[in-house]
Design an enzyme around this catalytic site. Structure first.
Site: not given
Ligand code: XMP
Length: 514
Positions: A54, A79-80, A165, A167, A219, A222-223, A370
């Protein structure tokens, strides 16, 4: 199911921790410190904690973290988070005079090495303060080449803390380091897999079985994925309404036709082209155009649903939405410190619809990113090209025609967009970019067509690469590709004499022009 809690202290990388942990098979969720304390207060517990990085300094942080540390659960500080660990367990943290950002090489101390990781490797750092003296009971495991304490461990307490980090992609072996924490230190069982992800979505949908469910179908990926999984569970109690606002591209009309033919979904198209165009007539201000498109959408949808309910003697109870995790995580954005974030553009999709229509929300994808939704889509046998389509904004080409929208300008954008789409597919470049589209610039320029003078409008090609749409770089596509697209547009689209390529990244330019 209990999972890992990632406490967000505002690092821009926090979401990556969740993604990486899931890729490794460990289920996790992001929450603010406030939400963490609330959950603990209700008696909920995680299997382990990760305290994120952070932008703040622990010297300004007066929070009492005993509620977390006293639980004696496995914990990774990044880190933080590492400085919080050190501070809590009586180590010494030193206030940094200047930040350290970027690459930093670290190596194991006293022959220490993490399984599967080289003894010396590159990491990504971003910090001010650092640990000066290791807390009692902890050992230093990693040191940076400039002599900083880069990692500490207390196996008895199942705590590891890192100054860098793990990640982010720039950290070599980042995933192995996270795996070491989950597997060897915290000794967790893997509870996340594609099958579990699908099962969770199905379970959520199962709870509403027997109710009538409505989907404002676009379309888009996601939907489509949400509706496909919902249809498997609910069958024909799911109704998909697709609003044709007249601001779609030829590829979108084609896509809907294909989906109607090739899927089991109950899709009904509502033709509201005329209404949208008449409401937009005379309006050239971007935000007002967005509001008109959003408002008209709700009006059309609501009216259709009321008629449908009357005709079929049914009542819809739920609205199915393809909301994703980044939209629902309550995170501490470093950019939002001290006030509300500035609205750059109001995003229209179906905001406001559920309250207005008194519908409950069904959001089976709300814990997913996503790329996970794409994996799910393929797992339920949707075609690769359906789940790897570029994002398309709710207001459609309405925000790609600058200024007032005329039927002629809609035609020009539709035709040129189709050319761009065909060329990207033809030259195998579609998957190489995040979004690619054309924008009509309402300026006239002089040119020659045949032997005569032309005085016509300009079409702009916008193609960007991005991972989440938050930042983007303009795509460096081959000149031959651009040349062909440009030549076809000036030849085939009446009213266009000039084509330009947008070489602006985001920031400062947004992806869409309005
Ligand atoms: P900007 O233009 O803000 O766009 O850089 C970032 C991403 O969001 C999409 N976008 C929208 N999507 N409704 C949507 O569903 C909207 O109103 C909207 N406006 C922009 C844009 O296409 C890009 O992917």
């Amino acid at each position: 199911m209990k999972n890992v809690w990632i406490i967000d202290f505002g690092s821009q990388y926090t979401q990556l921790i969740t993604r990486k942990s899931r890729e490794l098979g460990y289920s996790s969720e992001i929450m603010t410190l406030g939400d963490c304390f609330k959950k603990l207060g209700k008696g909920e517990l995680p299997v382990a904690f990760i305290l994120s990085g952070g932008p703040n300094s622990i010297f300004e942080d007066t929070t009492d973290y005993s509620k977390i540390f006293d639980l004696n659960l496995p914990l990774l500080g990044i880190c933080y988070g590492m400085q919080l660990v050190s501070n809590h367990f009586d180590g010494v943290v030193e206030r940094g005079m200047q930040g350290e950002y970027g690459h930093s090489k670290v190596h194991g101390v006293g022959g220490y090495s993490i399984p599967g990781v080289k003894t010396s490797f590159n990491t990504w750092m971003s910090h001010f303060d650092h640990v000066k003296v290791v807390p009692p009971g902890f050992t230093q495991i990693l040191e940076s080449d400039n002599g900083l304490i880069a990692g500490i461990e207390n196996p008895a307490k199942k705590i590891m803390a890192l100054q860098f980090h793990p990640e982010v992609e720039h950290t070599e072996h980042g995933k192995d380091i996270l795996l070491h924490f989950f597997k060897d230190i915290a000794i967790l069982t893997q509870t996340w897999s594609n099958e579990v992800m699908l099962e969770n979505c199905r379970t959520e949908i199962l709870e509403v079985r027997g109710s009538k469910v409505l989907c404002a179908f676009s379309g888009g990926v996601d939907s489509l994925v949400a509706a496909t999984i919902a249809h498997e569970v609910l069958g024909d109690d799911l109704y998909c309404f697709f609003v044709d606002n007249g601001l779609l591209r030829p590829q979108d009309y084609h896509h809907i036709e294909v989906l109607k033919k090739e899927t089991q979904l109950n899709i009904e198209v509502i033709d509201a082209k005329e209404l949208f165009l008449s409401k937009l007539a005379g309006e050239s201000e971007p935000e007002k155009k967005r509001k008109i498109i959003g408002g008209t959408f709700i009006e059309v949808f609501e009216q259709k649903v009321h008629e449908f309910e009357k005709d079929h003697q049914i009542k819809f109870e739920y609205l199915l939405q393809g909301t994703l995790y980044p939209d629902v995580i309550e995170s501490v954005s470093p950019h939002k410190k001290g006030g509300k974030s500035v609205v750059i553009k109001s995003h229209h999709n179906v905001g406001g619809l559920p309250e207005r229509m008194k519908l409950k929300l069904l959001e089976p994808l709300k814990f997913l990113f996503k790329d996970e939704v794409r994996v799910l889509g393929e797992a339920v046998n949707l075609k690769y090209e359906w789940v790897h389509r570029h994002p398309f904004p709710g207001p459609g080409i309405g925000i790609r025609i600058l200024g007032e929208i005329f039927p002629e300008s809609v035609r020009k954008v539709q035709e040129s967009d189709q050319i761009l789409f065909e060329e990207l597919k033809e030259q195998n470049l579609y998957q190489a970019c995040w979004q690619a589209f054309t924008v009509l610039l309402p300026v006239k320029t002089v040119g020659i067509k045949g032997d005569t003078r032309a005085y016509e409008e300009v079409m702009c090609i916008r193609i960007v690469n991005s991972t989440d749409g938050m930042t983007a770089t303009w795509s460096h596509l081959p000149f031959e590709f651009l040349a062909k697209a440009s030549a076809r547009m000036t030849n085939e689209v009446a009213g266009i004499t000039r084509v330009v390529y947008d070489i602006t990244s985001k920031p400062p330019g947004t992806i869409e022009w309005e």
